[in-house]
Design a protein around this motif. Structure first.
Motif, PDB file in Angstrom:
ATOM      1  N   ILE A  88     -15.703   6.603  -3.694  1.00 33.20           N
ATOM      2  CA  ILE A  88     -14.774   6.136  -2.664  1.00 33.20           C
ATOM      3  C   ILE A  88     -14.425   7.337  -1.791  1.00 33.20           C
ATOM      4  N   HIS A  89     -14.686   7.213  -0.511  1.00 32.14           N
ATOM      5  CA  HIS A  89     -14.485   8.313   0.432  1.00 32.14           C
ATOM      6  C   HIS A  89     -13.155   8.093   1.164  1.00 32.14           C
ATOM      7  N   LEU A  90     -12.227   9.023   1.005  1.00 27.76           N
ATOM      8  CA  LEU A  90     -10.911   8.949   1.628  1.00 27.76           C
ATOM      9  C   LEU A  90     -10.755  10.062   2.654  1.00 27.76           C
ATOM     10  N   ARG A  91     -10.248   9.716   3.810  1.00 26.98           N
ATOM     11  CA  ARG A  91      -9.898  10.707   4.832  1.00 26.98           C
ATOM     12  C   ARG A  91      -8.410  10.549   5.121  1.00 26.98           C
ATOM     13  N   CYS A 151      -1.035  -1.616  -1.591  1.00 27.72           N
ATOM     14  CA  CYS A 151      -1.274  -2.301  -2.863  1.00 27.72           C
ATOM     15  C   CYS A 151      -2.147  -3.542  -2.708  1.00 27.72           C
ATOM     16  N   SER A 152      -2.177  -4.132  -1.515  1.00 30.43           N
ATOM     17  CA  SER A 152      -2.984  -5.333  -1.309  1.00 30.43           C
ATOM     18  C   SER A 152      -4.214  -5.060  -0.448  1.00 30.43           C
ATOM     19  N   ALA A 153      -4.472  -3.790  -0.145  1.00 32.40           N
ATOM     20  CA  ALA A 153      -5.663  -3.405   0.618  1.00 32.40           C
ATOM     21  C   ALA A 153      -6.769  -3.048  -0.371  1.00 32.40           C
ATOM     22  N   LEU A 154      -7.730  -3.935  -0.531  1.00 32.16           N
ATOM     23  CA  LEU A 154      -8.794  -3.738  -1.509  1.00 32.16           C
ATOM     24  C   LEU A 154      -9.866  -2.812  -0.945  1.00 32.16           C
ATOM     25  N   VAL A 155     -10.262  -1.849  -1.748  1.00 30.35           N
ATOM     26  CA  VAL A 155     -11.256  -0.870  -1.321  1.00 30.35           C
ATOM     27  C   VAL A 155     -12.562  -1.544  -0.932  1.00 30.35           C
ATOM     28  N   ASP A 156     -12.985  -2.541  -1.685  1.00 27.08           N
ATOM     29  CA  ASP A 156     -14.261  -3.207  -1.414  1.00 27.08           C
ATOM     30  C   ASP A 156     -14.287  -3.917  -0.065  1.00 27.08           C
ATOM     31  N   ALA A 157     -13.110  -4.199   0.483  1.00 21.38           N
ATOM     32  CA  ALA A 157     -13.049  -4.899   1.759  1.00 21.38           C
ATOM     33  C   ALA A 157     -12.869  -3.949   2.946  1.00 21.38           C
ATOM     34  N   LEU A 158     -12.851  -2.645   2.685  1.00 15.49           N
ATOM     35  CA  LEU A 158     -12.568  -1.667   3.731  1.00 15.49           C
ATOM     36  C   LEU A 158     -13.803  -0.856   4.087  1.00 15.49           C
ATOM     37  N   PRO A 200       0.179  18.391  11.536  1.00 17.32           N
ATOM     38  CA  PRO A 200      -0.678  17.523  10.715  1.00 17.32           C
ATOM     39  C   PRO A 200      -2.099  18.087  10.623  1.00 17.32           C
ATOM     40  N   TYR A 201      -2.775  17.771   9.541  1.00 17.99           N
ATOM     41  CA  TYR A 201      -4.163  18.186   9.359  1.00 17.99           C
ATOM     42  C   TYR A 201      -4.880  17.147   8.488  1.00 17.99           C
ATOM     43  N   TRP A 202      -6.192  17.102   8.598  1.00 18.38           N
ATOM     44  CA  TRP A 202      -6.995  16.123   7.866  1.00 18.38           C
ATOM     45  C   TRP A 202      -7.611  16.772   6.627  1.00 18.38           C
ATOM     46  N   GLN A 203      -7.685  15.998   5.563  1.00 16.62           N
ATOM     47  CA  GLN A 203      -8.444  16.383   4.381  1.00 16.62           C
ATOM     48  C   GLN A 203      -9.247  15.176   3.893  1.00 16.62           C
ATOM     49  N   GLU A 204     -10.425  15.447   3.347  1.00 17.77           N
ATOM     50  CA  GLU A 204     -11.297  14.387   2.856  1.00 17.77           C
ATOM     51  C   GLU A 204     -11.545  14.559   1.359  1.00 17.77           C
ATOM     52  N   PHE A 205     -11.635  13.419   0.697  1.00 16.82           N
ATOM     53  CA  PHE A 205     -11.806  13.415  -0.747  1.00 16.82           C
ATOM     54  C   PHE A 205     -12.838  12.355  -1.136  1.00 16.82           C
ATOM     55  N   ARG A 206     -13.473  12.563  -2.263  1.00 19.38           N
ATOM     56  CA  ARG A 206     -14.323  11.544  -2.875  1.00 19.38           C
ATOM     57  C   ARG A 206     -13.916  11.394  -4.334  1.00 19.38           C
ATOM     58  N   ILE A 207     -13.706  10.154  -4.737  1.00 20.42           N
ATOM     59  CA  ILE A 207     -13.378   9.877  -6.132  1.00 20.42           C
ATOM     60  C   ILE A 207     -14.387   8.879  -6.670  1.00 20.42           C
ATOM     61  N   PRO A 208     -14.597   8.829  -7.980  1.00 26.18           N
ATOM     62  CA  PRO A 208     -15.562   7.879  -8.548  1.00 26.18           C
ATOM     63  C   PRO A 208     -15.188   6.434  -8.218  1.00 26.18           C
ATOM     64  N   TYR A 209     -16.185   5.659  -7.871  1.00 26.61           N
ATOM     65  CA  TYR A 209     -15.949   4.253  -7.521  1.00 26.61           C
ATOM     66  C   TYR A 209     -15.663   3.430  -8.764  1.00 26.61           C
ATOM     67  N   LYS A 210     -14.709   2.537  -8.638  1.00 28.90           N
ATOM     68  CA  LYS A 210     -14.453   1.526  -9.660  1.00 28.90           C
ATOM     69  C   LYS A 210     -14.229   0.197  -8.958  1.00 28.90           C
ATOM     70  N   PRO A 211     -14.746  -0.885  -9.498  1.00 27.56           N
ATOM     71  CA  PRO A 211     -14.564  -2.185  -8.843  1.00 27.56           C
ATOM     72  C   PRO A 211     -13.102  -2.630  -8.884  1.00 27.56           C
ATOM     73  N   ASN A 212     -12.740  -3.411  -7.874  1.00 29.49           N
ATOM     74  CA  ASN A 212     -11.403  -4.025  -7.781  1.00 29.49           C
ATOM     75  C   ASN A 212     -10.283  -3.006  -7.553  1.00 29.49           C
ATOM     76  N   TYR A 213     -10.633  -1.803  -7.115  1.00 29.50           N
ATOM     77  CA  TYR A 213      -9.605  -0.836  -6.757  1.00 29.50           C
ATOM     78  C   TYR A 213      -8.913  -1.287  -5.470  1.00 29.50           C
TER      79      TYR A 213
END
Length: 249
Positions: free
Chosen positions: A6-9, A83-90, A20-33
């Motif tokens: 999962i790629h987060l910016r 809380c209601s924003a599903l990763v799989d839909a983004l 303000p400044y930007w940082q990017e992260f990657r975390i292991p994917y899990k379904p239904n996050y």
């Protein structure tokens, strides 16, 4: 083959007023996050894509059930509860920013006290001295009224409608769509009607109903699908009748 991730910016600020400044992260994917689950996983190991360990990202949450509204933020440029924003839909990278129009405390955490100040201004509560005896002729609400009022009672003061409103923000005194909708709700209550005039006077003052530009962005982003524009239209009619009555009185 690389493991799915999962790629987060994330737009970050270290303190109020900081650059303000930007940082990017990657975390292991899990379904239904959902986005909050992703942020919680990131908190366990806050390492950027460049391999730098940084302070955990600050955000606010409480119920995890789209009831409290605390976790609202800008997700891919749309204000919504995390809380209601599903990763799989983004679309990825998932871009997270603090809600606009509110002072940033740190990272994704904002100060929403202006919303609550607006609710106080319009007396968004029912004043009851003691309790009604439901068996001795207390105020009753028809099923039709209850059904309509329930739509407005779902407001969780998340601030999404305010963030999307072009009239709301530090550049204006506009009270915003959420308090205006609560005037409609409280004035429809059998006991709340006793303070009806006070609430209407409040939204007829500076920064009130007349500052609404009818952009209708608020109703488009409301996570609870509250008919905000309907409440604003009805408030306009109510204030007109109220002002005519006051003129004759």
């Amino acid at each position: 083959m690389s493991e799915p991730s999962i790629h987060l910016r994330i737009l970050r600020r270290d303190r109020p007023g900081a650059r303000p400044y930007w940082q990017e992260f990657r975390i292991p994917y899990k379904p239904n996050y959902n986005v909050l689950s992703a942020l919680m996983a990131l908190r366990e190991n806050p390492v950027t894509v460049e391999g730098e360990r940084v302070d955990p990202v600050a955000w606010e949450h409480n119920c995890m059930e789209e009831v409290c509204g605390a976790c609202a933020m800008l997700i891919n440029q749309r204000p919504q509860p995390a809380c209601s924003a599903l990763v799989d839909a983004l679309r990825q990278p998932i871009v997270l920013e603090p809600l606009p129009k509110f002072p940033v405390i740190r990272d994704l955490l904002v100060d929403r006290s202006r919303i609550f100040a607006g609710l106080k201004r319009v007396k968004a509560w029912i004043e009851i001295d003691g309790a009604w005896d439901i068996h001795q002729g207390g105020p009753r609400i028809s099923p039709q009224e209850w059904e309509e009022n329930y739509l407005y009672s779902r407001c969780m003061t998340c601030g999404c409608c305010m963030s999307a409103c072009p009239q709301y923000g530090p550049q204006s005194d506009f009270i915003g769509p959420a308090p205006l909708a609560q005037v409609r709700l409280m004035n429809a209550h059998p006991t709340g009607r006793y303070q009806r005039g006070e609430r209407l006077d409040a939204i007829m003052a500076e920064g009130g109903l007349s500052d609404c530009g009818n952009a209708q962005n608020c109703v488009a982003v409301c996570p609870k699908e509250i008919p905000l524009t309907t409440s604003i239209a009805r408030a306009g009619r109510a204030t007109t009748l109220h002002s005519i009555k006051k003129w004759f009185d």
